[in-house]
Design an enzyme around this catalytic site. Structure first.
Site, PDB file in Angstrom:
ATOM      1  CE  LYS A  60      -4.397  -1.701   1.711  1.00 36.56           C
ATOM      2  NZ  LYS A  60      -5.469  -1.632   2.670  1.00 36.56           N
ATOM      3  CE  LYS A  70     -13.529  -3.746   2.232  1.00 34.65           C
ATOM      4  NZ  LYS A  70     -12.194  -3.865   2.844  1.00 34.65           N
ATOM      5  CE  LYS A  74      -6.138  -8.001  -0.645  1.00 30.11           C
ATOM      6  NZ  LYS A  74      -6.959  -7.903   0.509  1.00 30.11           N
TER       7      LYS A  74
HETATM    8  N1  AQP Z   1      -9.389 -11.263  -2.154  1.00 33.16           N
HETATM    9  C1  AQP Z   1      -9.726 -11.771  -0.984  1.00 33.16           C
HETATM   10  N2  AQP Z   1     -10.024 -13.092  -0.872  1.00 33.16           N
HETATM   11  C2  AQP Z   1     -10.378 -13.618   0.331  1.00 33.16           C
HETATM   12  N3  AQP Z   1     -10.460 -12.902   1.480  1.00 33.16           N
HETATM   13  C3  AQP Z   1     -10.176 -11.585   1.404  1.00 33.16           C
HETATM   14  N4  AQP Z   1     -10.167 -10.610   2.332  1.00 33.16           N
HETATM   15  C4  AQP Z   1      -9.791  -9.451   1.752  1.00 33.16           C
HETATM   16  N5  AQP Z   1      -9.572  -9.639   0.440  1.00 33.16           N
HETATM   17  C5  AQP Z   1      -9.797 -10.959   0.191  1.00 33.16           C
HETATM   18  C6  AQP Z   1     -10.544 -10.790   3.732  1.00 33.16           C
HETATM   19  O1  AQP Z   1     -11.688  -9.966   3.975  1.00 33.16           O
HETATM   20  C7  AQP Z   1     -11.673  -9.524   5.331  1.00 33.16           C
HETATM   21  C8  AQP Z   1     -11.914  -8.057   5.397  1.00 33.16           C
HETATM   22  O2  AQP Z   1     -10.821  -7.380   4.782  1.00 33.16           O
HETATM   23  P1  AQP Z   1     -10.474  -5.894   5.228  1.00 33.16           P
HETATM   24  O3  AQP Z   1     -11.660  -5.051   4.989  1.00 33.16           O
HETATM   25  O4  AQP Z   1      -9.976  -5.930   6.618  1.00 33.16           O
HETATM   26  O5  AQP Z   1      -9.322  -5.372   4.343  1.00 33.16           O
HETATM   27  P2  AQP Z   1      -8.305  -6.044   3.366  1.00 33.16           P
HETATM   28  O6  AQP Z   1      -7.857  -7.383   3.861  1.00 33.16           O
HETATM   29  O7  AQP Z   1      -7.237  -5.053   3.078  1.00 33.16           O
HETATM   30  O8  AQP Z   1      -9.277  -6.252   2.098  1.00 33.16           O
HETATM   31  P3  AQP Z   1      -9.410  -5.398   0.796  1.00 33.16           P
HETATM   32  O9  AQP Z   1     -10.678  -5.838   0.148  1.00 33.16           O
HETATM   33  O10 AQP Z   1      -8.176  -5.523  -0.020  1.00 33.16           O
HETATM   34  O11 AQP Z   1      -9.599  -3.916   1.310  1.00 33.16           O
HETATM   35  P4  AQP Z   1      -8.721  -2.603   1.014  1.00 33.16           P
HETATM   36  O12 AQP Z   1      -8.720  -2.450  -0.483  1.00 33.16           O
HETATM   37  O13 AQP Z   1      -9.435  -1.504   1.722  1.00 33.16           O
HETATM   38  O14 AQP Z   1      -7.355  -2.848   1.574  1.00 33.16           O
HETATM   39  C9  AQP Z   1     -10.325  -9.940   5.912  1.00 33.16           C
HETATM   40  O15 AQP Z   1     -10.500 -11.103   6.698  1.00 33.16           O
HETATM   41  C10 AQP Z   1      -9.490 -10.254   4.695  1.00 33.16           C
HETATM   42  O16 AQP Z   1      -8.501 -11.227   4.951  1.00 33.16           O
END
Ligand code: AQP
Length: 328
Positions: free
Chosen positions: A111, A195, A192
């Site tokens: 990030k 969001k 992966k």
């Molecule tokens: N691609 C993924 N596949 C499976 N699990 C996923 N998680 C995130 N992406 C995937 C799991 O979703 C939960 C919530 O995630 P988060 O909101 O804490 O943030 P993150 O892990 O950083 O997910 P994002 O979607 O990539 O959000 P942003 O873009 O804001 O950083 C967690 O349990 C995570 O493991």
């Protein structure tokens, strides 16, 4: 009985990855366990956010939690910033983490890559996440694979304080589902699904319309060979769609390979899209019934006060042990 904690950042509407990797497992874990499900809004501000949008997304995420089946009579559903003990313990844990170990976190490296201005919070996010978990004497943390490293840090810092001050914290185990723990981007299936991906075509959001879901899956990156079988190295796009299809339909990957092996990508993608739509439709219906109700605020108020009543006890125990305040 286990004590379970998990959180989701309100950085956007949750994705199909967030759902299949984590949120989907939350409702069934409610049976026989003490569950804390959190909207981790303080984590969201580690990267720039629009304040009005952030308020809206927090509310949206609360309605999504309920729509997937979180029962507020069984689980504690709350917003991180409404329970001050999170930031308080987060600060303490920062003081027991080393800059080097935080700089090694893959999510921090990803990030911050190529950015001129990186917030301090992006670096110190893992100790706050450790506080989220440790405040509730959590045994088990259901998350996707991307959070494994942060969970290891949580365990390390808990053990570090336990070794120095006696048994302050329960050291939690991580629960990563065997399938779906890393749903990949539809455009670049070697990274992966996220969001905050700039390319909207890469990500299916839980509230996407049938039309958008179908369009995104139909245009998902695959390869020129038309055969359908599971091979993450050679066929990352098809393997990702097989994972999604299997989780949304309940059919095994083996059965899907047999069913579609010689059918070509067109009909396969149509059926994957249908399975995703059928999975998300009931969640969307419940969501739209909930989003405008006062019930949401009552549930969140109640959740915050239940969470705070547990969290303050852990915080007081830690503050006393490490020497903060006047009372030994
Ligand atoms: N691609 C993924 N596949 C499976 N699990 C996923 N998680 C995130 N992406 C995937 C799991 O979703 C939960 C919530 O995630 P988060 O909101 O804490 O943030 P993150 O892990 O950083 O997910 P994002 O979607 O990539 O959000 P942003 O873009 O804001 O950083 C967690 O349990 C995570 O493991």
């Amino acid at each position: 009985m286990s004590i379970i904690f998990s959180g989701v950042q309100p950085t956007s509407t949750p994705t199909l990855g967030n759902y299949l990797g984590a949120i989907r497992n939350f409702p069934e874990l409610q049976e026989g366990n003490e569950c804390y499900y959190c909207i981790v809004d303080q984590h969201a501000i580690t990267v720039p956010q629009d304040s009005q949008l952030l308020h809206e997304r927090i509310r949206k995420l609360a309605a999504i939690y309920l729509a997937v089946g979180i029962d507020p009579n069984q689980s504690t559903l709350f917003i991180q910033s409404e329970v001050p003990a999170h930031a308080q313990l987060g600060w303490i844990l920062q003081c027991y983490c080393y800059i080097g170990e935080l700089e090694r976190m893959t999510q921090f490296k990803d990030k911050s890559k190529g950015k001129d201005a990186v917030s301090t919070g992006l670096l110190t996010y893992p100790p706050l996440m450790a506080a989220d978990i440790l405040l509730y004497n959590t045994n088990l943390v259901p998350v996707g694979a991307d959070q494994k490293q942060h969970l290891e840090l949580t365990r390390n810092v808990a053990e570090r304080l336990n070794n120095k001050y006696g048994e302050l914290f329960t050291v939690p185990e991580v629960f990563i589902p065997p399938v779906g723990a890393r749903i990949m981007s539809l455009v670049e299936p070697t990274k992966k699904m996220s969001k905050s991906d700039d390319n909207q075509k890469a990500t299916i959001f839980i509230l996407d319309s049938e039309k958008d879901i179908t369009k995104k899956i139909k245009s998902a990156t695959t390869d020129s060979d038309q055969s359908i079988y599971y091979d993450k190295e050679q066929k990352p796009g098809i393997s990702n769609l097989l994972d999604i299809y299997s989780l949304c339909s309940g059919k095994s990957i083996k059965d899907l390979e047999n069913e579609y092996r010689d059918q070509g990508y067109g009909s396969f993608k149509t059926d994957v899209a249908e399975a995703v739509v059928n999975t998300l439709k009931p969640i969307q219906e419940k969501y739209y019934n909930l989003i405008e109700t006062n019930q949401l605020d009552e549930i969140l108020d109640d959740g915050a006060s239940k969470a705070q009543s547990v969290a303050v006890k852990t915080l007081a125990r830690v503050e006393k042990a490490i020497g903060l305040g006047r009372h030994s």
